[in-house]
Design an enzyme around this catalytic site. Structure first.
Site, PDB file in Angstrom:
ATOM      1  N   HIS A 129       0.672  -1.208   0.119  1.00 46.84           N
ATOM      2  CA  HIS A 129      -0.308   0.060  -0.028  1.00 46.84           C
ATOM      3  C   HIS A 129       1.109   1.157   0.081  1.00 46.84           C
ATOM      4  CE1 HIS A 129      -3.076  -2.915   2.644  1.00 46.84           C
ATOM      5  NE2 HIS A 129      -2.485  -2.860   1.382  1.00 46.84           N
TER       6      HIS A 129
HETATM    7  P1  FAD Z   1      -1.159   2.347 -10.357  1.00 48.60           P
HETATM    8  O1  FAD Z   1      -2.413   0.742 -10.256  1.00 48.60           O
HETATM    9  O2  FAD Z   1      -0.142   0.789  -9.722  1.00 48.60           O
HETATM   10  O3  FAD Z   1      -1.183   2.872 -11.799  1.00 48.60           O
HETATM   11  C1  FAD Z   1      -0.320   3.211 -12.317  1.00 48.60           C
HETATM   12  C2  FAD Z   1      -0.066   3.022 -13.287  1.00 48.60           C
HETATM   13  O4  FAD Z   1       0.325   3.725 -14.058  1.00 48.60           O
HETATM   14  C3  FAD Z   1      -0.278   2.026 -14.338  1.00 48.60           C
HETATM   15  O5  FAD Z   1      -0.952   0.909 -14.666  1.00 48.60           O
HETATM   16  C4  FAD Z   1       1.894   1.759 -14.859  1.00 48.60           C
HETATM   17  O6  FAD Z   1       1.499   0.961 -15.782  1.00 48.60           O
HETATM   18  C5  FAD Z   1       1.325   3.026 -15.524  1.00 48.60           C
HETATM   19  N1  FAD Z   1       2.227   4.197 -15.457  1.00 48.60           N
HETATM   20  C6  FAD Z   1       3.811   3.979 -14.465  1.00 48.60           C
HETATM   21  N2  FAD Z   1       4.328   4.534 -14.882  1.00 48.60           N
HETATM   22  C7  FAD Z   1       4.052   5.247 -15.850  1.00 48.60           C
HETATM   23  C8  FAD Z   1       4.983   5.736 -16.927  1.00 48.60           C
HETATM   24  N3  FAD Z   1       6.328   6.264 -16.676  1.00 48.60           N
HETATM   25  N4  FAD Z   1       4.482   6.229 -18.053  1.00 48.60           N
HETATM   26  C9  FAD Z   1       2.681   5.535 -18.767  1.00 48.60           C
HETATM   27  N5  FAD Z   1       2.780   4.812 -17.765  1.00 48.60           N
HETATM   28  C10 FAD Z   1       2.841   4.257 -16.430  1.00 48.60           C
HETATM   29  N6  FAD Z   1      -5.376  -2.690  -2.372  1.00 48.60           N
HETATM   30  C11 FAD Z   1      -6.792  -2.929  -2.153  1.00 48.60           C
HETATM   31  O7  FAD Z   1      -7.440  -2.307  -1.307  1.00 48.60           O
HETATM   32  N7  FAD Z   1      -6.890  -4.465  -2.112  1.00 48.60           N
HETATM   33  C12 FAD Z   1      -5.903  -5.521  -2.105  1.00 48.60           C
HETATM   34  O8  FAD Z   1      -6.192  -6.358  -1.511  1.00 48.60           O
HETATM   35  C13 FAD Z   1      -5.113  -5.469  -2.523  1.00 48.60           C
HETATM   36  N8  FAD Z   1      -4.065  -6.255  -2.275  1.00 48.60           N
HETATM   37  C14 FAD Z   1      -2.703  -5.920  -3.529  1.00 48.60           C
HETATM   38  C15 FAD Z   1      -1.737  -6.711  -3.483  1.00 48.60           C
HETATM   39  C16 FAD Z   1      -0.224  -6.307  -4.219  1.00 48.60           C
HETATM   40  C17 FAD Z   1       0.290  -7.389  -4.809  1.00 48.60           C
HETATM   41  C18 FAD Z   1      -0.323  -5.240  -4.992  1.00 48.60           C
HETATM   42  C19 FAD Z   1       0.798  -4.637  -6.329  1.00 48.60           C
HETATM   43  C20 FAD Z   1      -1.393  -3.651  -4.234  1.00 48.60           C
HETATM   44  C21 FAD Z   1      -3.074  -4.472  -3.610  1.00 48.60           C
HETATM   45  N9  FAD Z   1      -2.705  -2.993  -3.052  1.00 48.60           N
HETATM   46  C22 FAD Z   1      -4.634  -3.376  -2.708  1.00 48.60           C
HETATM   47  C23 FAD Z   1      -3.082  -1.396  -3.540  1.00 48.60           C
HETATM   48  C24 FAD Z   1      -3.937  -1.081  -4.694  1.00 48.60           C
HETATM   49  O9  FAD Z   1      -3.976  -2.386  -6.281  1.00 48.60           O
HETATM   50  C25 FAD Z   1      -3.451   0.031  -5.385  1.00 48.60           C
HETATM   51  O10 FAD Z   1      -2.987   0.602  -4.134  1.00 48.60           O
HETATM   52  C26 FAD Z   1      -3.983   0.591  -6.412  1.00 48.60           C
HETATM   53  O11 FAD Z   1      -3.979   0.575  -7.278  1.00 48.60           O
HETATM   54  C27 FAD Z   1      -2.868   1.965  -6.817  1.00 48.60           C
HETATM   55  O12 FAD Z   1      -3.436   2.874  -7.890  1.00 48.60           O
HETATM   56  P2  FAD Z   1      -2.850   4.047  -8.576  1.00 48.60           P
HETATM   57  O13 FAD Z   1      -4.063   4.123  -9.096  1.00 48.60           O
HETATM   58  O14 FAD Z   1      -2.658   4.716  -7.417  1.00 48.60           O
HETATM   59  O15 FAD Z   1      -1.634   2.845  -9.428  1.00 48.60           O
END
Ligand code: FAD
Length: 509
Positions: free
Chosen positions: A447
């Site tokens: 997280h």
């Molecule tokens: P992300 O979903 O990571 O999205 C970021 C996106 O930006 C990605 O698609 C990436 O490829 C893209 N990106 C990054 N850099 C670039 C770039 N330079 N150029 C173009 N694209 C780029 N949360 C829960 O609530 N419940 C759970 O059970 C849970 N379990 C988890 C288990 C694992 C193994 C993981 C990894 C995470 C878990 N989480 C869980 C956490 C949750 O998935 C994340 O907090 C959430 O998805 C974050 O969302 P976000 O939009 O901030 O980032």
């Protein structure tokens, strides 16, 4: 040229692109480094631990952590349409309303639990029981699959109740402390990523929404304090994409890195990475927070452990460490029941089917870390230092959590299953032995957040409208903006942040 360019099709970016493109006059570009998910294992809830490290994982690593036995921690992150919601464990936990008090202090009533409630509701489809605080027409299915819960997880919940922990309906209605099976983002037995929910074929077919996948952003390009667009690399070729507004949804690791590569950050940190400072913003990449879980308090089972029918980790139990009977207030510790052996690297892991695990951790860690660029380009490995367990509060609370996990694990309610404790094992009974075990067992709960902190103060990276301070038309809307980590997994909150921002976007010039 786009009206709005959303960078990152993860949890936040998928929701934002979908909502903004509901207005047919708004030309939305959605840029994603990864591709559409092609691996069928992503959809299988049971395989979430096995898909890490595949080619759609950014596979970050931390620096060696002094308080976790100098271990380097693996940080999986999704590089795929759906982002980390394609790798996550599917647990859906909004957090305790009190978790959002620091958010409200940072950004006003809009960021309180009550302020976010309409957006939690708008995002979800929850049909297990009617409740005024729940949504049932949103895109993201939340199921409460009580009938599928393992008998071991049931015995673990009974042990918690016998020790005084309240029984609660679920994690998201109210209150949070006590025993319940996990609520999950699963539809028809398959993982429901945020992209599955929001970027449906109908949404992707909108003429005003363009998904550019396989585009990795190097940096934002500016005319003074206005972004002109971004410089992306696609198939090793640099390409410029221009837009009136840029919304970074690249996640808690990449969003601050993109800002820093673009010259927005702490001047000294940028200089050390060979980056010219365009706008000084000292806390970009700072305030990094994450939950740790000890993997784990492992027990050999007297009889074969029936395979999980869900995603192995079936029941998070939020508690007050000083009084496990307390129903009110935000919890300070969490336990979890995994119907499989779950041991950190380097610890003895018994065969699958022969053991189960009680996890434990701290819900409100006070240690704060930092992310720095390793150099000026996207191919330079970032320096990720979460400062795990640096504060005494974190270490002492973790020790208490482990003691309570063992009370649950040794309770007679689990006698039918428990043979012997394997980790930390019967010899570990002094505080020093428990601390040593925690250092070797603590692993990310996945997280990370807080690295582009939202706030009204001068040092905050984004203001309460999530606009990057010092810039006119760049916003960060993802896990980075979280000022203080909520009690539980953060995906539900990230989607609510995205929904809230998307609703306000038309009024932001
Ligand atoms: P992300 O979903 O990571 O999205 C970021 C996106 O930006 C990605 O698609 C990436 O490829 C893209 N990106 C990054 N850099 C670039 C770039 N330079 N150029 C173009 N694209 C780029 N949360 C829960 O609530 N419940 C759970 O059970 C849970 N379990 C988890 C288990 C694992 C193994 C993981 C990894 C995470 C878990 N989480 C869980 C956490 C949750 O998935 C994340 O907090 C959430 O998805 C974050 O969302 P976000 O939009 O901030 O980032």
């Amino acid at each position: 040229h786009f009206d709005v360019l959303v960078v990152g099709a993860g949890s936040a970016g998928s929701a934002i692109a979908s909502r903004l493109s509901e207005d047919a006059t708004c030309r939305v570009g959605l840029i994603e480094a990864g591709h559409m998910p092609a691996d069928p294992d992503i959809a299988d809830p049971l395989k979430w631990t096995q898909i890490q490290g595949r080619d759609y994982d950014w596979a970050y690593r931390t620096t060696p952590q002094p308080f976790t036995a100098n271990r380097v921690h693996e940080w999986p992150r999704g590089k795929v349409v759906g982002g980390s919601s394609c790798l996550h464990a599917m647990a859906y936990v909004r957090g305790h309303p009190d978790d959002f008090v620091p958010w409200e202090k940072a950004g006003g009533a809009r960021w309180s639990y009550e302020g976010l409630l309409p957006y939690f509701k708008r995002s979800e489809a929850f049909a297990a029981f009617p409740a005024a605080s729940r949504g049932n027409t949103g895109p993201l299915d939340v199921i409460l699959p009580e009938e599928a819960v393992s008998p071991i997880a049931r015995a673990y919940m009974a042990a918690g109740n016998a020790l005084g922990a309240p029984k609660i309906s679920d994690h998201n209605t109210s209150p949070l402390n006590g025993t319940t099976p996990n609520s999950l983002n699963i539809r028809d037995g398959r993982r429901l990523s945020v992209a599955d929910a929001y970027l449906t074929p109908e949404v992707l077919a909108r003429r005003n929404l363009t998904l550019l996948n396989g585009y990795e952003i190097e940096r934002i390009e500016f005319n003074g304090t206005r972004a002109a667009g971004v410089l992306a690399v696609v198939d090793r070729i640099a390409e410029r994409v221009s837009a009136d507004r840029v919304v970074l949804c690249a996640g808690a690791i990449s969003s601050p890195l993109i800002l820093m590569r673009s010259g927005i950050g702490d001047p000294e940190a940028l200089r050390s990475a060979g980056i010219h400072c365009h706008i000084e913003s000292r806390e970009v990449g700072a305030n990094l927070q994450d939950h740790l879980l000890a993997l784990g308090n492992v027990y050999r089972s007297k009889k074969p452990v029936p395979p999980s029918r869900l995603q192995h980790s079936e029941s998070l139990m939020y508690l007050h460490s000083k009084d496990v009977t307390r129903a009110y207030g935000s919890p300070d510790i969490v336990l979890g029941c995994v119907v499989a052996p779950s041991a950190a690297e380097g610890l003895e892991a018994p065969a699958y089917g022969s053991a189960y695990t009680i996890l434990c951790g701290v819900t409100h860690p006070t240690s704060r870390g930092r992310i720095l660029p390793g150099g000026p380009t996207r191919s330079d490995t970032p320096i990720i230092d979460p400062h795990y367990l640096e504060t005494e509060y974190d270490r002492l609370t973790f020790r208490t959590a482990l003691k309570i996990a063992r009370e649950v694990g040794h309770h007679s309610a689990l006698a039918e299953w428990r043979d012997v404790e394997i980790q930390p094992g019967p010899a570990a009974h002094t505080d020093a032995a428990l601390d040593d075990f925690i250092a070797r067992a603590a692993s990310t709960h996945h997280h990370p957040c807080g690295t582009c902190r939202m706030g009204g103060d001068d040092n905050a990276v984004v203001d309460p409208s999530l606009r990057v301070k010092g810039l006119e038309n760049v916003f960060v809307v993802d896990a980075s903006i979280i000022p203080q980590i909520p009690s539980g997994p953060i995906n539900a909150a990230v989607v609510a942040i995205a929904e809230s921002w998307a609703a306000s976007a038309p009024s932001l010039a």
